[in-house]
Scaffold this motif. Structure first.
Motif, PDB file in Angstrom:
ATOM      1  N   VAL A 174     -14.394 -89.683   5.453  1.00 20.39           N
ATOM      2  CA  VAL A 174     -14.289 -91.073   5.883  1.00 20.39           C
ATOM      3  C   VAL A 174     -15.662 -91.583   6.310  1.00 20.39           C
ATOM      4  CG1 VAL A 174     -13.219 -92.647   7.544  1.00 20.39           C
ATOM      5  CG2 VAL A 174     -11.896 -90.743   6.595  1.00 20.39           C
ATOM      6  N   ASP A 175     -16.329 -90.826   7.164  1.00 21.76           N
ATOM      7  CA  ASP A 175     -17.699 -91.113   7.571  1.00 21.76           C
ATOM      8  C   ASP A 175     -18.318 -89.814   8.067  1.00 21.76           C
ATOM      9  OD1 ASP A 175     -16.947 -90.783  10.319  1.00 21.76           O
ATOM     10  OD2 ASP A 175     -16.414 -92.904  10.455  1.00 21.76           O
ATOM     11  N   ARG A 183     -15.742 -88.124  10.531  1.00 25.43           N
ATOM     12  CA  ARG A 183     -14.291 -88.159  10.330  1.00 25.43           C
ATOM     13  C   ARG A 183     -13.910 -87.745   8.918  1.00 25.43           C
ATOM     14  NH1 ARG A 183     -11.545 -93.438  11.467  1.00 25.43           N
ATOM     15  NH2 ARG A 183     -13.184 -94.228  10.123  1.00 25.43           N
ATOM     16  N   ARG A 228     -10.232 -87.040   6.339  1.00 26.73           N
ATOM     17  CA  ARG A 228      -8.787 -87.087   6.137  1.00 26.73           C
ATOM     18  C   ARG A 228      -8.447 -85.887   5.280  1.00 26.73           C
ATOM     19  NH1 ARG A 228      -9.169 -92.768   5.137  1.00 26.73           N
ATOM     20  NH2 ARG A 228      -8.502 -93.784   7.034  1.00 26.73           N
ATOM     21  N   GLU A 283     -10.874 -85.903   2.196  1.00 29.62           N
ATOM     22  CA  GLU A 283     -11.567 -87.180   2.028  1.00 29.62           C
ATOM     23  C   GLU A 283     -12.545 -87.366   3.184  1.00 29.62           C
ATOM     24  OE1 GLU A 283     -10.138 -91.689   2.761  1.00 29.62           O
ATOM     25  OE2 GLU A 283      -8.916 -90.547   1.345  1.00 29.62           O
TER      26      GLU A 283
END
Length: 70
Positions: A19-20, A23, A25, A17
């Motif tokens: 996040v930005d 970052r 996940r 995933e």
């Protein structure tokens, strides 16, 4: 992202995933521990890691697991 293509090489990852822009996940298959493998792979490719940590279960993961078993 460069990170994603590198991490897709790890078979025990079920989901990545974004996040930005700095970052991610990363979710393991079946609760496996992948932190050492993720860290080693990223360091080996020259990716700068500021922080790497494990989150213990999230509510949406628990819900997904319960509803998929039904």
């Amino acid at each position: 992202a460069v990170f994603v293509s590198v991490l897709e090489k790890i078979e025990s990852i079920s989901e990545i995933e974004i996040v930005d822009e700095s970052r991610l996940r990363v979710f393991p298959d079946g609760g496996m521990s992948i932190i050492d493998e993720v860290g080693a792979l990223l360091r080996g490719t020259g990716v700068r890691i500021d922080e790497l940590h494990v989150e213990r279960g999230r509510l949406d993961d628990v819900f997904r697991q319960i509803t998929m078993e039904s």
